[in-house]
Enzyme design. Structure first.
Site, PDB file in Angstrom:
ATOM      1  CG  HIS A  66       4.738  19.521 -27.065  1.00  0.00           C
ATOM      2  ND1 HIS A  66       3.394  19.216 -26.964  1.00  0.00           N
ATOM      3  CD2 HIS A  66       5.343  18.399 -27.542  1.00  0.00           C
ATOM      4  CE1 HIS A  66       3.188  17.978 -27.392  1.00  0.00           C
ATOM      5  NE2 HIS A  66       4.348  17.453 -27.742  1.00  0.00           N
ATOM      6  CB  ALA A  79      13.337  24.349 -23.167  1.00  0.00           C
ATOM      7  CB  ILE A  80      11.571  20.956 -19.144  1.00  0.00           C
ATOM      8  CG1 ILE A  80      11.830  22.335 -18.539  1.00  0.00           C
ATOM      9  CG2 ILE A  80      11.925  19.866 -18.138  1.00  0.00           C
ATOM     10  CD1 ILE A  80      10.992  22.628 -17.300  1.00  0.00           C
ATOM     11  CG  HIS A  81       9.094  17.212 -24.354  1.00  0.00           C
ATOM     12  ND1 HIS A  81       8.920  15.883 -24.051  1.00  0.00           N
ATOM     13  CD2 HIS A  81       9.030  17.304 -25.716  1.00  0.00           C
ATOM     14  CE1 HIS A  81       8.734  15.183 -25.169  1.00  0.00           C
ATOM     15  NE2 HIS A  81       8.810  16.028 -26.191  1.00  0.00           N
TER      16      HIS A  81
END
EC number: 3.1.4.-
Length: 484
Positions: A217, A219-221
């Protein structure tokens, strides 16, 4: 990880200092608040960035200053004579981060600033105060890399889009770059007359408020979900029906849907008496927090401040409705309603409420679409989410809590967790989505999910065979040593 950062310098019988109340951010008090003297809520609501709660919120205090410093309400503290659970005072992010001790020569003003910052921003500001530059300057990239990132953005609607590669090419700024590009591509910046500086600042703060130490969980998700949401909104059924406001809300909801996620689930927050569970009465705890955090940043940056107040409030409410739909505990409710609409063939996308419901379902699909990605991407996401589960299980063991189902690394494997998730959660949802939008993309997603499930089953069988061989080998060695 989640910050549970207390302000030890403020006894409960003292007022909040004026320099605290004057800081930007969000503060809300309920009508029953007596903590810190409870200033007039009308004065608070006039402050930039303030979030107001209705009278149904029974907790006393929610403070958001320069990110996510929180002070727990009185009900968040254990009554005298009862031992507080040890986890209540644990700083989630320090579980995976080295704490940077401050030099003893720090001045009083510096220490005061440190207390008001979230843990992530605290570390950043302390380096600046000591004159230590950032290790990786934000948005400074080699031209070759920016060129490759631009080339990737030309194919942002491709379902095989590799968000991990894109994140590397943007120097860890995939969420900012992707969301900004999509808003521009749709012409939403110009249409809604969004201030470019405010928009950029909002996106930077959104990315900063995702916890980079979370295996899943983070920022890439959020960037991956935003890209998936874009793919769904381009589907013919939606593309011809969605309004510009729908598209803006869809992209912003995807970008902020897990904002400030602590890396643990709702049952964990409830059983440790976390202040967020108290604040939101054990109902959609994380999703409510993501929504309120997003609203706090919208108000803090003034992104919608030029819009009529009623329009801005409506957008905040609809943003919340989209984010709250991602609560996995309400999966069956949304799925049953979706199935009922499809059975009765009564979805009318010229109806605003029906369009909003389909946006909710699209965001739910985007949030859990990892099993539908190509194997290499899907496998990587599966390993990340499982590692986050196992880290929570490790914390529960450490503090002698009951370990959540599927969160024990000694019992479960990535494969069995993923097969179960696909069977009971992902397959039913995407089957109904395909009934609604039977397109090449939908068939591709179902195809990838079938292949990925077969791959995990194959890996499970291999692991079982290896385990049996190892067990037989051990028994052979034992018997050999016992021979005269």
């Amino acid at each position: 990880m989640e910050v549970c950062y207390q302000l030890p310098v403020l006894p409960l019988d003292r007022l909040v200092p004026k320099h605290v109340l004057s800081r930007r951010g969000a503060i809300s008090f309920s009508s029953s608040s007596s903590l810190f003297g409870a200033p007039d809520p009308r004065q608070l609501s006039q402050r930039r960035g303030a979030i107001s709660y209705d009278s149904s919120d029974q907790t006393a205090l929610y403070i958001r200053m320069l990110g996510d410093v929180r002070v727990r309400s009185q009900v968040g503290f254990e009554p005298e004579g009862r031992i507080s659970h040890p986890y209540l005072c644990i700083d989630f992010r320090t579980l995976h981060s080295e704490y940077e001790p401050q030099p003893s020569t720090s001045t009083a003003p510096e220490r005061r600033v440190h207390r008001l910052l979230s843990f992530q921003r605290y570390l950043h500001s302390s380096r600046l105060l000591r004159g230590v530059p950032q290790q990786i300057p934000l948005h400074i990239l080699d031209e070759d890399y920016t060129g490759q990132a631009r080339c990737m953005l030309e194919k942002v609607g491709n379902w095989n889009f590799d968000i991990f590669l894109f994140d590397r090419l943007t120097n860890g700024n995939s969420l900012i770059t992707l969301t900004f590009h999509l808003l521009n591509q749709y012409g939403l910046v110009e249409l809604f007359q969004l201030d470019m500086v405010k928009l950029w600042r909002f996106l930077v703060m959104v990315q900063e408020d995702y916890h980079s130490d979370n295996p899943y969980h983070n920022a890439i998700h959020a960037a991956d979900v935003t890209q998936a949401m874009y793919c769904y909104m381009r589907e013919p059924m939606l593309a011809k029906s969605l309004t510009s406001c729908d598209i803006l809300l869809g992209l912003l909801a995807a970008a902020t849907h897990d904002l400030d996620h602590p890396g643990v689930n709702q049952p964990f927050l409830i059983k440790t008496d976390h202040y967020l569970a108290t604040l939101y009465r054990n109902t959609s705890v994380l999703e409510n927090h993501h929504w309120k955090s997003a609203v706090g940043l919208l108000r803090e940056t003034g992104l919608f401040s030029h819009l009529p107040a009623e329009d801005s409030l409506n957008m905040e409410r609809e943003l919340g409705s989209l984010i709250l739909a991602t609560d996995i505990s309400r999966q069956n409710d949304y799925l049953s309603r979706f199935r009922r609409h499809l059975d009765q063939e009564n979805l009318c996308l010229s109806n605003a409420s029906h369009r909003h419901f389909i946006l909710q379902m699209a965001l739910k699909c985007a949030d859990i679409c990892n099993p539908c990605r190509p194997w290499e991407l899907s496998k990587r996401w599966s390993e990340k989410v499982t590692e986050e589960f196992f880290q929570q299980g490790d914390i529960e063991k450490k503090h002698k809590l009951e370990v959540s189902p599927l969160y024990d690394r000694e019992i479960n494997t990535v494969g069995n967790i993923q097969i179960g998730f696909m069977t009971h959660v992902a397959e039913p949802l995407f089957a109904e989505w395909t009934r609604f939008s039977d397109t090449r993309l939908s068939q591709t997603m179902l195809g990838y999910m079938g292949l990925n499930k077969a791959s995990w089953s194959g890996l499970q069988q291999e692991q079982t065979s290896v385990s049996k061989e190892a067990e037989l080998g051990s028994q052979y060695l034992i018997q050999t040593h016992q021979m005269p």
